[in-house]
Write a protein that holds these residues in place. Structure first.
Motif, PDB file in Angstrom:
ATOM      1  N   LEU A   1       0.825  -1.208   0.000  1.00  0.00           N
ATOM      2  CA  LEU A   1       0.000   0.000   0.000  1.00  0.00           C
ATOM      3  C   LEU A   1       0.855   1.252   0.000  1.00  0.00           C
ATOM      4  O   LEU A   1       0.606   2.204  -0.736  1.00  0.00           O
ATOM      5  CB  LEU A   1      -0.896   0.022   1.233  1.00  0.00           C
ATOM      6  CG  LEU A   1      -2.125  -0.845   1.204  1.00  0.00           C
ATOM      7  CD1 LEU A   1      -2.822  -0.782   2.540  1.00  0.00           C
ATOM      8  CD2 LEU A   1      -3.055  -0.367   0.109  1.00  0.00           C
TER       9      LEU A   1
ATOM     10  N   VAL B   1      -1.189   2.427   7.456  1.00  0.00           N
ATOM     11  CA  VAL B   1      -2.165   1.784   6.565  1.00  0.00           C
ATOM     12  C   VAL B   1      -3.462   2.570   6.552  1.00  0.00           C
ATOM     13  O   VAL B   1      -4.061   2.808   5.498  1.00  0.00           O
ATOM     14  CB  VAL B   1      -2.435   0.329   7.018  1.00  0.00           C
ATOM     15  CG1 VAL B   1      -3.532  -0.299   6.180  1.00  0.00           C
ATOM     16  CG2 VAL B   1      -1.189  -0.491   6.910  1.00  0.00           C
ATOM     17  N   TYR B   2      -3.884   2.995   7.762  1.00  0.00           N
ATOM     18  CA  TYR B   2      -5.122   3.766   7.869  1.00  0.00           C
ATOM     19  C   TYR B   2      -5.025   5.029   7.016  1.00  0.00           C
ATOM     20  O   TYR B   2      -5.933   5.372   6.269  1.00  0.00           O
ATOM     21  CB  TYR B   2      -5.362   4.123   9.335  1.00  0.00           C
ATOM     22  CG  TYR B   2      -6.642   4.856   9.606  1.00  0.00           C
ATOM     23  CD1 TYR B   2      -7.866   4.220   9.448  1.00  0.00           C
ATOM     24  CD2 TYR B   2      -6.631   6.169  10.014  1.00  0.00           C
ATOM     25  CE1 TYR B   2      -9.046   4.881   9.706  1.00  0.00           C
ATOM     26  CE2 TYR B   2      -7.803   6.848  10.277  1.00  0.00           C
ATOM     27  CZ  TYR B   2      -9.012   6.199  10.117  1.00  0.00           C
ATOM     28  OH  TYR B   2     -10.177   6.865  10.372  1.00  0.00           O
TER      29      TYR B   2
ATOM     30  N   ALA C   1      -5.284   4.536   3.356  1.00  0.00           N
ATOM     31  CA  ALA C   1      -6.636   4.308   2.849  1.00  0.00           C
ATOM     32  C   ALA C   1      -7.185   5.586   2.242  1.00  0.00           C
ATOM     33  O   ALA C   1      -7.937   5.551   1.288  1.00  0.00           O
ATOM     34  CB  ALA C   1      -7.547   3.821   3.975  1.00  0.00           C
ATOM     35  N   PHE C   2      -6.834   6.732   2.827  1.00  0.00           N
ATOM     36  CA  PHE C   2      -7.275   7.957   2.162  1.00  0.00           C
ATOM     37  C   PHE C   2      -6.104   8.785   1.658  1.00  0.00           C
ATOM     38  O   PHE C   2      -6.115   9.995   1.723  1.00  0.00           O
ATOM     39  CB  PHE C   2      -8.253   8.777   3.011  1.00  0.00           C
ATOM     40  CG  PHE C   2      -7.899   8.931   4.449  1.00  0.00           C
ATOM     41  CD1 PHE C   2      -8.497   8.122   5.397  1.00  0.00           C
ATOM     42  CD2 PHE C   2      -6.983   9.880   4.851  1.00  0.00           C
ATOM     43  CE1 PHE C   2      -8.198   8.281   6.734  1.00  0.00           C
ATOM     44  CE2 PHE C   2      -6.683  10.037   6.188  1.00  0.00           C
ATOM     45  CZ  PHE C   2      -7.285   9.233   7.133  1.00  0.00           C
TER      46      PHE C   2
ATOM     47  N   VAL D   1      -6.039   0.398  -5.171  1.00  0.00           N
ATOM     48  CA  VAL D   1      -7.217  -0.357  -4.778  1.00  0.00           C
ATOM     49  C   VAL D   1      -7.992  -0.791  -6.007  1.00  0.00           C
ATOM     50  O   VAL D   1      -8.060  -0.069  -6.985  1.00  0.00           O
ATOM     51  CB  VAL D   1      -8.121   0.559  -3.945  1.00  0.00           C
ATOM     52  CG1 VAL D   1      -9.231  -0.229  -3.339  1.00  0.00           C
ATOM     53  CG2 VAL D   1      -7.304   1.259  -2.914  1.00  0.00           C
TER      54      VAL D   1
END
Lengths: 428, 343
Positions: free
Chosen positions: A323, A368-369, A372-373, A402
């Protein structure tokens, strides 16, 4: 001059790198804040120990222990750097595994299971083939390939049920993870591969050096004395380059990416989408298997075989690695090194302060959080530069790492055991 | 048989309630992959609450006097705390996926990574080991309902039903079943439930009728977080002797499988959860299951490796999904961030 700087800033890749760097920075800050809060709240820990913890979070790689006065010392530490490269080897490969699947629109959360199957296969081959009759170099190669094959076969299963039965790959991956964990325990339970020579070691499998099989050092041990580094890191980097070539320069890579962007459009264009899904998962599985093979064939790592309750953290940590690199195979090399650096930081924290290594897992989770954005962060970056056009281009191509396809029915994901206990601990 | 039913219920009830948690989130349009993480966090919060309250000696008198009503209240309070903390934790997911329109799968994965890491970090700091346990006694002596707690003599036979459902049980099990029924009715028979479901199917249409999609999605995810947090604590209480280890053995993911297998419908989910509970129970205690009470441990005597029994729930999940996945129908808009301007 100013123009070229602006051009560089508005490039997509620059923004991706910047977004990742910002995520990393915020992650480290969050870790530091938690350390500070705990340091303030816990009467046993003082503010100065919290300050030491924070300094280690940012500079743990360069830590050289404590001096006679008890203060932390920093400087170039070849052992730490070598160990970082050693630990980065499997992380780079599991990161590649997750990245390849991402590019095909699949979320490969099955890396831990594929990693375990690779572990079992390569250990059995490395220890099972008698080194009296077969040269150890050949055994190493066979075991390495065996690990890749086992991982690939295990990766095929979620791919097959996804392609043929339309079961969500995330769910299938999680189930195969736990099946693998039980299967591997079953295979080693009662086997002769268990270390019965040394006392209290029967929970572990023999090191492969017991059979004379170990990865060549390639002189890296001279460069980084007292560390575990070996030629595996070179192989990992070569594989990253190969994956890069596969994904960007070949027809197969193009077809895989086409399936990832829009499976139905790809099929309309005559691409066999089902075959490509299975193939992508097989490649991903093979890479995870290679990660396991390189880690355990190093000759100085032991595998804790009764693993049915825990999944290997290395497998899950492939997800943040991929990611953070935005699924770019070359980027994975760097983010893999970064993640293993956090590992070293965790060790330093445990060894030198009252804090423990789990704070690095908190940092990873925060990163990681944020990733995500990362899209939002990237849009902010573009917005600040007032490049209206760049914004629209950015949002249009913003699928990120993603799957662009709206997530299909089923889902599930994430580690049950996370990066908590590394059962395959390395005893040097 | 009594043992089998009780054990199955112990495994099935957390699965059921957490699967319902998944339903609330998904019906509102948010994929809640973080169920596992929220369970871990809820379990930690509940156990920490029990531990701290015990240390403060609040319920020590009640325990001394054998006042079991007060102790059951203590248990309910801990469940409530776990639910609250679970709801708070799930706000991280709603914030990322509703306000920032982030990818929900990755957001959920992040929470799944965060929960065990944070919990283990805190447990290490608090307890200086890798498990947080009750400060004194064990779950059975504090919270379990027995014949003796109800004032019935130990030797009285309550018959099959009484022995199974009154003796050696936890109140939490029944509370969860009750909640499951009430919430299912809310989801299907009230205005709120209808609105919530409409946001998961066609948020644009819902918005055009004056429903605040963002608020509904927050509501769905928060209810989901509360249920999952509570489910996590109930799991820790009934199967792990009220201890938190930063791990719920993949129950959150099994709950997701149960939800999909149950086709996002409460009644089917209850059935699916019972089936999985049975297999989990067999895996955990196959060697001591005496099905027809003749003293023969059939499953142990077949001579199949225990590893096989442990693998069974996961294999069954895959096989069952293979047969049902074609018919399953997920909420249409799940996983898609709601964009007002989208056509």
């Amino acid at each position: 001059m100013k123009q070229s700087a602006n051009g560089l800033l508005s490039r997509d890749s620059t923004k991706t790198v910047l977004a990742s760097l910002i995520s990393i920075l915020i992650g480290l800050v969050v870790g530091s804040v938690i350390i500070l809060l705990v340091g303030l709240a816990d009467p046993d820990l003082s503010l100065s120990s919290a300050w030491e913890g924070i300094r280690l979070v940012f500079g743990g790689l360069l830590s050289t222990g404590r001096d006679a006065a008890g203060a932390l010392t920093f400087g170039f530490n070849p052992t730490n750097v070598g160990n970082m490269l050693f630990r980065a080897t499997p992380l780079i490969l599991t990161g590649l595994s997750v990245a390849v699947a991402f590019k095909t629109g699949l979320f490969n959360i099955g890396a831990p299971g594929q990693y375990l199957m690779g572990t079992a296969a390569s250990l059995m081959l490395a220890l099972g083939i008698p080194s009296e009759t077969v040269p150890t170099g050949l055994i190493w190669c066979i075991a390495f390939l065996g690990g890749i094959l086992a991982g690939a076969i295990w990766g095929c299963i979620p791919g097959l049920v996804k392609a043929l039965l339309n079961i969500n790959e995330v769910l299938a991956c999680i189930m195969t993870n736990w099946i693998a964990a039980n299967l591997v325990t079953w295979m080693f339970d009662g086997s002769d591969f268990r270390n019965l020579v040394e006392n209290t070691k029967s929970g572990y499998i023999y090191k492969t050096s017991y059979n004379g099989v170990e990865t060549a050092k390639l002189g890296l041990d001279k460069l980084f004395p007292n560390s575990q580094v070996n030629g595996g890191i070179v192989i990992a980097i070569v594989m990253a380059i190969l994956v890069y070539i596969l994904m960007t320069k070949t027809t197969l890579g193009y077809e895989l990416k086409a399936c990832g962007s829009n499976r139905h459009a790809a099929r309309y264009a005559g691409i066999r989408d089902k075959r490509n899904i299975v193939l992508s998962m097989a490649i991903a599985g093979g890479l995870s298997g290679a990660a396991a093979a390189l880690y355990y064939l190093s000759g100085n790592t032991e595998f804790f075989w009764s693993t049915y309750q825990t999944l290997p953290a290395i497998g899950f940590n492939g997800i943040p690695v991929a990611l953070l690199a935005a699924s770019n195979p070359i980027g994975v090399v760097f983010t893999g090194c970064f993640m293993s650096m956090l590992d070293i930081v965790g060790l330093q924290l445990t060894n030198l302060t009252a804090y423990n290594e789990y704070i690095t897992d908190v940092i990873i989770a925060t990163i990681v959080y944020l990733s995500a954005f990362s899209l939002v962060i990237r849009m902010l970056l573009s917005g600040r530069k007032k490049h209206k056009t760049a914004v629209s281009v950015e949002t249009a191509s913003a699928a990120g790492p993603v799957p662009a396809e709206a997530a299909p029915p089923a889902e599930a994901g994430g580690p049950e055991t996370d990066g908590t206990e590394e059962k395959g601990g390395e005893a040097t | 048989m009594t043992f089998l039913i009780q054990q199955t219920l112990i495994y099935a009830v957390p699965l059921m309630i957490v699967a319902l948690a998944g339903v609330f989130a998904e019906r509102s349009g948010i994929i809640n992959l973080a169920l596992e993480g929220i369970m871990i966090f809820g379990a930690f919060a509940g156990v920490l609450f029990v531990n701290l309250t015990q240390q403060a000696g609040v319920f020590a008198g009640a325990k001394e006097a054998g006042n079991w009503v007060a102790l059951q209240g203590f248990e309910l309070l801990a469940m409530l705390v776990a639910a609250l903390v679970g709801a708070l934790f799930s706000l991280l997911l709603s914030f990322a996926s509703v306000n920032l329109k982030a990818d929900q799968t990755i957001g959920g994965t992040a929470l799944n990574l965060l929960a065990p890491a944070l919990v283990l970090f805190l447990i290490r700091v608090i307890a200086n080991q890798n498990t947080l346990q009750m400060a004194e006694g064990d779950a059975a002596s504090w919270f379990m309902i027995r014949k003796s707690t109800l004032g019935i003599d130990r030797s009285t036979d309550l018959g099959f039903l009484g022995e199974t459902f009154i003796n050696r049980v936890y109140l939490a099990t029944y509370i969860c079943i009750l909640l499951f029924i009430v919430l299912s009715i809310i989801l299907y028979k009230t205005r709120f439930g209808l609105r919530l479901r409409s946001c998961g199917e066609n948020p644009q249409a819902a918005d055009s009728l004056g429903i605040n999609v963002y608020r509904m999605r927050y509501a769905g995810t928060t209810i989901s977080g509360a249920l999952a947090g509570m489910g996590g604590f109930v799991y820790a209480l009934t199967t792990a002797n009220c201890a938190s280890t930063g791990d719920v053995a993949g129950f959150g993911f099994l709950a997701l499988a149960v939800m999909i297998f149950g086709n996002w419908k409460p009644l089917n989910i209850a059935g699916a959860a019972l089936l999985f509970g049975l297999f989990k129970c067999i895996a955990a205690s196959y060697a001591s299951i005496d099905i027809n009470g003749d003293g023969a441990f059939l499953l142990a005597e077949i001579g199949i490796s225990p590893h096989f029994y442990r693998m069974l729930p996961y294999i069954i999940t895959l096989v069952v999904l293979a047969f049902t996945s074609r018919k399953s129908r997920a909420p249409k808009a799940e996983g898609v961030p709601y964009d007002k301007g989208q056509r």
